[in-house]
Design an enzyme around this catalytic site. Structure first.
Site, PDB file in Angstrom:
ATOM      1  CE  LYS A  79      -3.506   2.414   2.679  1.00  9.04           C
ATOM      2  NZ  LYS A  79      -4.456   2.377   3.784  1.00  9.04           N
ATOM      3  NE  ARG A  81      -6.666  -3.696  10.981  1.00  9.18           N
ATOM      4  CZ  ARG A  81      -5.995  -2.563  11.145  1.00  9.18           C
ATOM      5  NH1 ARG A  81      -4.814  -2.401  10.566  1.00  9.18           N
ATOM      6  NH2 ARG A  81      -6.478  -1.589  11.891  1.00  9.18           N
ATOM      7  CD  GLU A 118      -1.950  -4.368  11.526  1.00 11.53           C
ATOM      8  OE1 GLU A 118      -0.817  -4.883  11.611  1.00 11.53           O
ATOM      9  OE2 GLU A 118      -2.444  -4.027  10.436  1.00 11.53           O
ATOM     10  CG  HIS A 169      -3.651 -35.631  16.361  1.00  8.97           C
ATOM     11  ND1 HIS A 169      -3.740 -36.885  16.921  1.00  8.97           N
ATOM     12  CD2 HIS A 169      -4.672 -35.539  15.483  1.00  8.97           C
ATOM     13  CE1 HIS A 169      -4.756 -37.541  16.375  1.00  8.97           C
ATOM     14  NE2 HIS A 169      -5.349 -36.730  15.498  1.00  8.97           N
ATOM     15  CE  LYS A 204       5.700  -1.133   9.866  1.00  7.61           C
ATOM     16  NZ  LYS A 204       4.715  -0.449   9.034  1.00  7.61           N
TER      17      LYS A 204
HETATM   18  O1  F6P Z   1       2.080  -4.360   9.899  1.00 13.78           O
HETATM   19  C1  F6P Z   1       1.813  -3.032   9.664  1.00 13.78           C
HETATM   20  C2  F6P Z   1       1.289  -2.795   8.283  1.00 13.78           C
HETATM   21  O2  F6P Z   1       1.196  -1.413   8.116  1.00 13.78           O
HETATM   22  C3  F6P Z   1      -0.047  -3.453   8.029  1.00 13.78           C
HETATM   23  O3  F6P Z   1      -1.114  -2.763   8.515  1.00 13.78           O
HETATM   24  C4  F6P Z   1      -0.012  -3.586   6.556  1.00 13.78           C
HETATM   25  O4  F6P Z   1      -0.976  -4.490   6.124  1.00 13.78           O
HETATM   26  C5  F6P Z   1       1.400  -4.041   6.329  1.00 13.78           C
HETATM   27  O5  F6P Z   1       2.139  -3.318   7.284  1.00 13.78           O
HETATM   28  C6  F6P Z   1       1.949  -3.877   4.958  1.00 13.78           C
HETATM   29  O6  F6P Z   1       1.997  -2.532   4.553  1.00 13.78           O
HETATM   30  P1  F6P Z   1       2.174  -2.138   3.034  1.00 13.78           P
HETATM   31  O7  F6P Z   1       1.045  -2.681   2.265  1.00 13.78           O
HETATM   32  O8  F6P Z   1       2.206  -0.639   3.025  1.00 13.78           O
HETATM   33  O9  F6P Z   1       3.484  -2.712   2.552  1.00 13.78           O
END
Ligand code: F6P
Length: 550
Positions: free
Chosen positions: A204, A262, A347, A378, A518
């Site tokens: 994204k 998500r 999340e 199991h 991060k």
């Molecule tokens: O884990 C954090 C996050 O921002 C998620 O919400 C998202 O799905 C993922 O990282 C990937 O982000 P991107 O699509 O910007 O690479």
């Protein structure tokens, strides 16, 4: 949050639920409830699009439901739902609308319809072009698709592709790469031919470390392996078109900032799904989700499955004290569903402040985990049956199995597979029964236990073989795993998560909790590379020192 909505724990219904939990909750015994009410299943089961839900083995009753519906009303759940669906900026901390529902609305309906359908049509046309020549031997004919992304840009396509394995194009192998650990991609690359591979880089933001690192390595491998025409072998999916171009990919399928990561598998992030199941299949997936959207928007709360499940989650978390739930799909194809739901639920609702940033005095997201049945039986079902914690279990049963057409040629083979499916369902049913009924010490005493030590008295063995029972579960039933049913199932969990988040008054659509790690990683990376640990905490310094010795 509408200003007139009180915080959930300050409502009349919350106090009523607390009182109800004191009186009913402690005494609630499923076995007794079934005896007292022969119509319990009818009363507590619900049909939603594609999903039938048996909620009768949950730790609640009709009175609990009434209090929960009062809570929903006092928390203005209907207003919040309507605001979400209308495109209000309900993601307040990022000032964004949250409109994944618009991605699955039919053409001409819902916000942003023109842009949504233009990009959808473009993506599906691209997918069909690839599929038309998939497995062919001309240069550029694709055999392998490598989808690179992480979190919301990975888990949805990964889960759906596994679930719909029986529907995938036979000439295409679909791979998902997410981990920054080069072993993920490294294990795959030697098996690929650059002339017949398509890389789909999905992010994204197009800033995510893991995805950019994997994309970089993939491009290096492609060039080293003699690949040409990078433009035909790398495409991207992103909201950050300029960043993608700067990376050197010209074909970009876009989506928008009002699609949360998500919740993005319905957007062009679903490209690998479309490559696998084709345009018609992808449209079916959207249609299934849209049917659940309509149900969520229109069904009265008493008969609204996402609302009922979201309220059950609040009841369990805040009044029963359950801290986790186990999702057990009795369908191997749904093996990636728990991982997908982990991001969706945890999340979204793993927050400790409300939408205005005020600390919350009550618990929010539970821990979601799970494995497909029967494998889980199991492994961890021992704890579910006899452990000291009560963990509600969510069974997903599928009436009809789905096998690739090639396995349907021989009647004898079909009969063998049918038997396997019946065994699978019987196992799921048995686990739900065992959780509820348990086994008394007296019952255990009457049984032979061939593997028990003869050195121990039968009474001692019987105590080990006693199951407390009265352990809650619910069961969701699908007729089959199809694009449509899967779309509806996932949308059900999305809306359910929104419902509990809305009652708790939190913003279910941001994820600030992933930022700190991060940022620290960016600071630690040069320390790890140089060995300069000055000023670091003692544990990090020691770990870096030890790792650099290896
Ligand atoms: O884990 C954090 C996050 O921002 C998620 O919400 C998202 O799905 C993922 O990282 C990937 O982000 P991107 O699509 O910007 O690479």
């Amino acid at each position: 949050m509408p200003l007139s909505a009180p915080r959930c724990d300050e409502t009349v219904a919350w106090s009523a639920l607390a009182g109800h939990a004191q009186v009913h909750g402690r005494e609630l015994d499923l076995r007794q409830l079934f005896q007292d009410d022969p119509d319990r299943v009818q009363r507590l089961s619900l049909q939603a699009p594609e999903v039938w839900a048996d909620l009768s083995r949950s730790h609640w009753d009709v009175a609990t439901q009434r209090h929960l519906l009062d809570l929903a009303r006092e928390c203005l759940l209907a207003d919040r739902r309507d605001a979400l669906l209308a495109g209000a900026a309900v993601n307040t901390t990022e000032g964004r609308a949250v409109l994944h529902t618009a991605l699955r609305a039919p053409k001409g309906q819902g916000p942003h319809s023109e842009a949504v359908h233009a990009e959808l049509d473009r993506m599906l046309a691209f997918a069909e072009r690839i599929r038309a020549r998939a497995g062919g031997e001309q240069p550029g004919d694709i055999h392998d698709v490598v989808h690179i992304g992480i979190g919301g840009s990975d888990l949805g396509p990964r889960m759906v592709i596994a679930a719909l394995a029986h529907r995938l194009h036979p000439g295409l192998r679909l791979h998902s790469i997410s981990n920054v650990d080069g072993q993920d991609l490294g294990a795959l690359l030697p098996r690929l031919n650059p002339a017949h591979t398509l890389f789909v880089v999905a992010s994204k933001t197009f800033t995510t470390q893991e995805t950019l690192a994997n994309a970089n390595t993939a491009r290096q491998w492609f060039l080293d392996a003699g690949g040409t025409e990078i433009d035909r072998h790398f495409v991207a999916v992103s909201t950050a078109v300029e960043r993608v171009r700067a990376f050197g990919i010209s074909e970009v399928f876009a989506f928008w900032d009002w699609v949360g990561g998500r919740f993005s598998m319905w957007s062009t992030i679903g490209l690998p799904i479309a490559l696998g199941i084709g345009a018609d299949g992808f449209r079916e997936l959207l249609a299934g989700a849209h049917a659940m959207d309509r149900h969520f928007a229109e069904a009265p709360f008493e008969a609204n499955l996402p609302v009922q499940l979201g309220l059950l989650d609040v009841w369990y978390r805040n009044f029963k004290g359950y801290t986790s739930r186990c999702v057990a799909p009795y369908a191997q194809g749904l093996r990636s569903l728990p991982a997908y739901l982990q991001q969706l639920v945890m999340e979204s609702n793993g927050k400790s402040v409300d939408a205005q940033g005020q600390p919350l005095p009550y618990a929010t997201s539970d821990v979601l985990w799970g494995e497909p049945g029967t494998n889980g039986q199991h492994a961890f079902f021992q704890m579910l049956h006899q452990g000291s914690d009560v963990v509600p279990v969510e069974f997903i049963l599928v009436a009809r199995p789905s096998y690739p057409a090639v396995l349907q040629a021989s009647p004898a083979l079909q009969a063998a597979l049918k038997q396997q499916h019946e065994a699978l369902l019987a196992n799921g049913l048995a686990q739900a029964q065992a959780l509820m009924w348990g086994k008394t010490e007296a019952e255990a005493l009457t049984e032979q236990a061939p593997t028990a030590s003869p050195a121990l008295a039968p009474e001692v063995i019987a105590r080990h073989r006693t199951f407390p029972g009265n352990r809650p579960s619910l069961t969701l039933v699908l007729d089959e795993v199809s694009p449509r049913s899967l779309g509806a199932l996932i949308a059900l969990f999305e809306h359910r998560t929104f419902v509990s988040g809305a009652v708790w008054g939190i913003n279910s659509f941001d994820q600030w909790g992933v930022e700190l790690g991060k940022a620290l990683c960016q600071q630690l990376l040069p320390r790890l590379q140089s060995g300069d640990t000055a000023g670091l905490d003692a544990s990090s310094a020691a770990l870096i020192g030890r790792l650099r010795q290896g």
